[in-house]
Write a protein that holds these residues in place. Structure first.
Motif, PDB file in Angstrom:
ATOM      1  N   PHE A   1      -6.522  -1.516  -2.938  1.00  0.00           N
ATOM      2  CA  PHE A   1      -7.501  -0.611  -3.410  1.00  0.00           C
ATOM      3  C   PHE A   1      -7.463   0.248  -5.130  1.00  0.00           C
ATOM      4  O   PHE A   1      -6.705   1.260  -4.447  1.00  0.00           O
ATOM      5  N   PRO A   2      -7.929   0.785  -5.822  1.00  0.00           N
ATOM      6  CA  PRO A   2      -7.957   1.571  -6.628  1.00  0.00           C
ATOM      7  C   PRO A   2      -8.060   3.287  -6.259  1.00  0.00           C
ATOM      8  O   PRO A   2      -7.049   3.159  -7.343  1.00  0.00           O
ATOM      9  N   GLU A   3      -8.657   3.426  -5.768  1.00  0.00           N
ATOM     10  CA  GLU A   3      -7.456   4.390  -5.017  1.00  0.00           C
ATOM     11  C   GLU A   3      -6.730   4.528  -5.163  1.00  0.00           C
ATOM     12  O   GLU A   3      -5.929   6.133  -5.038  1.00  0.00           O
ATOM     13  N   GLU A   4      -5.684   4.284  -4.728  1.00  0.00           N
ATOM     14  CA  GLU A   4      -4.787   4.349  -3.668  1.00  0.00           C
ATOM     15  C   GLU A   4      -3.515   4.766  -5.813  1.00  0.00           C
ATOM     16  O   GLU A   4      -3.064   5.536  -5.495  1.00  0.00           O
ATOM     17  N   LEU A   5      -5.051   4.835  -6.663  1.00  0.00           N
ATOM     18  CA  LEU A   5      -3.743   4.623  -8.615  1.00  0.00           C
ATOM     19  C   LEU A   5      -4.056   6.064  -8.161  1.00  0.00           C
ATOM     20  O   LEU A   5      -2.966   6.853  -9.100  1.00  0.00           O
ATOM     21  N   ASP A   6      -4.564   7.091  -7.622  1.00  0.00           N
ATOM     22  CA  ASP A   6      -5.264   9.194  -7.426  1.00  0.00           C
ATOM     23  C   ASP A   6      -3.789   9.469  -7.058  1.00  0.00           C
ATOM     24  O   ASP A   6      -2.694  10.244  -7.309  1.00  0.00           O
ATOM     25  N   VAL A   7      -3.252   9.051  -5.985  1.00  0.00           N
ATOM     26  CA  VAL A   7      -1.264   9.160  -5.774  1.00  0.00           C
ATOM     27  C   VAL A   7      -0.704   8.503  -6.426  1.00  0.00           C
ATOM     28  O   VAL A   7       0.271   9.368  -6.702  1.00  0.00           O
ATOM     29  N   ALA A   8      -0.397   7.456  -6.809  1.00  0.00           N
ATOM     30  CA  ALA A   8       0.475   7.194  -7.288  1.00  0.00           C
ATOM     31  C   ALA A   8       0.867   7.723  -8.399  1.00  0.00           C
ATOM     32  O   ALA A   8       1.401   7.897  -9.063  1.00  0.00           O
ATOM     33  N   GLU A   9      -0.449   8.068  -9.317  1.00  0.00           N
ATOM     34  CA  GLU A   9      -0.591   8.903 -10.605  1.00  0.00           C
ATOM     35  C   GLU A   9      -0.014  10.116 -10.794  1.00  0.00           C
ATOM     36  O   GLU A   9       0.518  11.063 -11.097  1.00  0.00           O
ATOM     37  N   GLN A  10      -0.454  10.586  -9.092  1.00  0.00           N
ATOM     38  CA  GLN A  10       0.449  12.014  -9.050  1.00  0.00           C
ATOM     39  C   GLN A  10       2.451  12.146  -9.294  1.00  0.00           C
ATOM     40  O   GLN A  10       2.394  13.127  -9.692  1.00  0.00           O
ATOM     41  N   VAL A  11       2.826  11.355  -8.325  1.00  0.00           N
ATOM     42  CA  VAL A  11       3.696  11.114  -8.355  1.00  0.00           C
ATOM     43  C   VAL A  11       4.336  10.654  -9.705  1.00  0.00           C
ATOM     44  O   VAL A  11       5.772  11.610 -10.191  1.00  0.00           O
ATOM     45  N   GLY A  12       3.880   9.980 -10.456  1.00  0.00           N
ATOM     46  CA  GLY A  12       4.161   9.486 -11.406  1.00  0.00           C
ATOM     47  C   GLY A  12       4.235   7.592 -11.830  1.00  0.00           C
ATOM     48  O   GLY A  12       5.403   7.863 -11.324  1.00  0.00           O
ATOM     49  N   ILE A  13       3.690   6.747 -12.411  1.00  0.00           N
ATOM     50  CA  ILE A  13       4.771   5.858 -12.522  1.00  0.00           C
ATOM     51  C   ILE A  13       4.629   5.487 -13.912  1.00  0.00           C
ATOM     52  O   ILE A  13       3.618   5.713 -14.747  1.00  0.00           O
ATOM     53  N   ASP A  14       4.532   3.921 -13.815  1.00  0.00           N
ATOM     54  CA  ASP A  14       5.125   3.249 -15.371  1.00  0.00           C
ATOM     55  C   ASP A  14       4.335   2.327 -15.613  1.00  0.00           C
ATOM     56  O   ASP A  14       4.097   1.071 -16.056  1.00  0.00           O
ATOM     57  N   GLY A  15       2.963   1.653 -14.414  1.00  0.00           N
ATOM     58  CA  GLY A  15       2.791   0.566 -14.190  1.00  0.00           C
ATOM     59  C   GLY A  15       2.371   0.221 -12.527  1.00  0.00           C
ATOM     60  O   GLY A  15       2.317   0.838 -11.927  1.00  0.00           O
ATOM     61  N   ILE A  16       1.164  -0.648 -12.828  1.00  0.00           N
ATOM     62  CA  ILE A  16       0.858  -1.087 -11.641  1.00  0.00           C
ATOM     63  C   ILE A  16       1.487  -2.812 -11.517  1.00  0.00           C
ATOM     64  O   ILE A  16       1.224  -3.319 -12.129  1.00  0.00           O
ATOM     65  N   GLY A  17       2.743  -2.863 -10.631  1.00  0.00           N
ATOM     66  CA  GLY A  17       3.713  -3.635 -10.208  1.00  0.00           C
ATOM     67  C   GLY A  17       3.050  -4.884  -9.852  1.00  0.00           C
ATOM     68  O   GLY A  17       3.776  -5.989 -10.023  1.00  0.00           O
ATOM     69  N   LEU A  18       2.284  -4.556  -8.588  1.00  0.00           N
ATOM     70  CA  LEU A  18       1.339  -5.565  -7.956  1.00  0.00           C
ATOM     71  C   LEU A  18      -0.536  -5.138  -8.086  1.00  0.00           C
ATOM     72  O   LEU A  18       0.071  -4.274  -6.848  1.00  0.00           O
ATOM     73  N   TYR A  19      -1.496  -5.783  -8.645  1.00  0.00           N
ATOM     74  CA  TYR A  19      -2.434  -5.725  -7.681  1.00  0.00           C
ATOM     75  C   TYR A  19      -2.924  -6.560  -6.902  1.00  0.00           C
ATOM     76  O   TYR A  19      -2.917  -7.528  -7.431  1.00  0.00           O
ATOM     77  N   ARG A  20      -3.172  -6.800  -5.843  1.00  0.00           N
ATOM     78  CA  ARG A  20      -2.969  -7.557  -5.121  1.00  0.00           C
ATOM     79  C   ARG A  20      -5.499  -7.536  -4.815  1.00  0.00           C
ATOM     80  O   ARG A  20      -6.018  -6.989  -4.066  1.00  0.00           O
ATOM     81  N   SER A  21      -5.600  -8.691  -5.391  1.00  0.00           N
ATOM     82  CA  SER A  21      -7.085  -8.813  -5.851  1.00  0.00           C
ATOM     83  C   SER A  21      -7.096  -9.043  -4.473  1.00  0.00           C
ATOM     84  O   SER A  21      -8.662  -8.944  -4.732  1.00  0.00           O
ATOM     85  N   GLU A  22      -6.912 -10.087  -3.841  1.00  0.00           N
ATOM     86  CA  GLU A  22      -7.567 -10.222  -2.669  1.00  0.00           C
ATOM     87  C   GLU A  22      -8.826  -8.952  -1.503  1.00  0.00           C
ATOM     88  O   GLU A  22     -10.142  -9.222  -1.423  1.00  0.00           O
ATOM     89  N   PHE A  23      -7.843  -7.899  -2.521  1.00  0.00           N
ATOM     90  CA  PHE A  23      -8.855  -6.915  -1.356  1.00  0.00           C
ATOM     91  C   PHE A  23     -10.670  -6.484  -2.131  1.00  0.00           C
ATOM     92  O   PHE A  23     -11.068  -6.338  -1.648  1.00  0.00           O
ATOM     93  N   LEU A  24     -10.681  -6.521  -2.944  1.00  0.00           N
ATOM     94  CA  LEU A  24     -12.052  -6.895  -3.623  1.00  0.00           C
ATOM     95  C   LEU A  24     -12.450  -8.169  -3.179  1.00  0.00           C
ATOM     96  O   LEU A  24     -13.755  -8.145  -2.822  1.00  0.00           O
ATOM     97  N   PHE A  25     -12.438  -9.016  -3.026  1.00  0.00           N
ATOM     98  CA  PHE A  25     -13.128 -10.052  -2.267  1.00  0.00           C
ATOM     99  C   PHE A  25     -13.313  -9.587  -0.626  1.00  0.00           C
ATOM    100  O   PHE A  25     -14.344 -10.179  -0.579  1.00  0.00           O
ATOM    101  N   LEU A  26     -12.278  -9.288   0.299  1.00  0.00           N
ATOM    102  CA  LEU A  26     -12.490  -8.675   1.106  1.00  0.00           C
ATOM    103  C   LEU A  26     -13.452  -7.699   1.633  1.00  0.00           C
ATOM    104  O   LEU A  26     -14.256  -7.399   2.709  1.00  0.00           O
ATOM    105  N   ASN A  27     -14.530  -7.140   0.311  1.00  0.00           N
ATOM    106  CA  ASN A  27     -14.661  -5.778   1.007  1.00  0.00           C
ATOM    107  C   ASN A  27     -16.160  -5.771   0.508  1.00  0.00           C
ATOM    108  O   ASN A  27     -17.153  -5.410  -0.003  1.00  0.00           O
ATOM    109  N   THR A  28     -16.357  -7.374  -0.181  1.00  0.00           N
ATOM    110  CA  THR A  28     -17.813  -7.720   0.069  1.00  0.00           C
ATOM    111  C   THR A  28     -18.743  -9.063   0.768  1.00  0.00           C
ATOM    112  O   THR A  28     -17.288  -9.403   1.218  1.00  0.00           O
TER     113      THR A  28
END
Length: 191
Positions: free
Chosen positions: A25-52
């Motif tokens: 979920f995009p909201e998970e980036l809030d925590v990840a960015e606070q820690v400091g990340i070099d990018g998104i290693g895997l975005y699991r797109s199926e959750f976009l489909f499961l939430n609609t």
């Protein structure tokens, strides 16, 4: 572990390693960015489909994908194509039910095989991801690959989509070695 997040990650023989976030979920980036990340290693797109209740259209998908890319300026974002079916049921069960053949025929209809069976869903998702890639470094991951033909078919469709959209930026498309069949043909998949 947060105390180590700002320290450079390097292997003992001097190779730099990147700290990437795997998200659903995009909201998970809030925590990840606070820690400091070099990018998104895997975005699991199926959750976009499961939430609609309906399959998201190209514009809905594009908005989701491009928002992730914009949040990662200059950093890589790996997006996995829809991975449902088999042991990952979803509420669009009409796509995975009533599959003919075998004692448990749905087990093999997952990931890329499901997408190739429903090319309109694959085409829409590829178009949205390719459009988002115009704004940053995007890599597309094909799920549950068991043959080179599956990879080639997805790559051909992606090329058609790029041409239809008038896009010129190349996007890397690959797969994870995650099932026994792909391990057995890893050398061929690498080519």
């Amino acid at each position: 572990l947060e105390a180590y997040a700002g320290i450079a990650s390097t292997s003992l023989d001097g190779h730099p390693l990147k700290l990437m976030a795997n998200i659903e979920f995009p909201e998970e980036l809030d925590v990840a960015e606070q820690v400091g990340i070099d990018g998104i290693g895997l975005y699991r797109s199926e959750f976009l489909f499961l939430n609609t209740p309906d399959i998201p259209d190209e514009e809905q998908q594009f908005e989701q994908y491009v928002s992730l890319v914009r949040r990662m300026p200059g950093k890589p974002v790996t997006m996995r194509l829809l991975d449902v079916g088999g042991d990952k049921p979803w509420h669009y069960h009409q796509l995975t039910s009533n599959i003919e053949g075998g004692a448990n025929p749905a087990m093999g209809l997952r990931g890329v095989r499901l997408l190739l069976r429903w090319p309109d869903i694959l085409r829409t998702q590829l178009r949205a991801m390719l459009r988002a890639a115009e704004e940053g470094e995007v890599h597309i991951l094909i799920p549950m690959v068991t043959s080179c033909d599956e990879v080639n078919r997805v790559r051909e469709m992606a090329l058609q989509c790029r041409e239809e959209l008038g896009l010129t930026k190349p996007v890397s498309i690959g797969t994870m070695i995650e099932v026994p069949a792909s391990a057995l043909i890893a050398d061929e998949l690498a080519k």
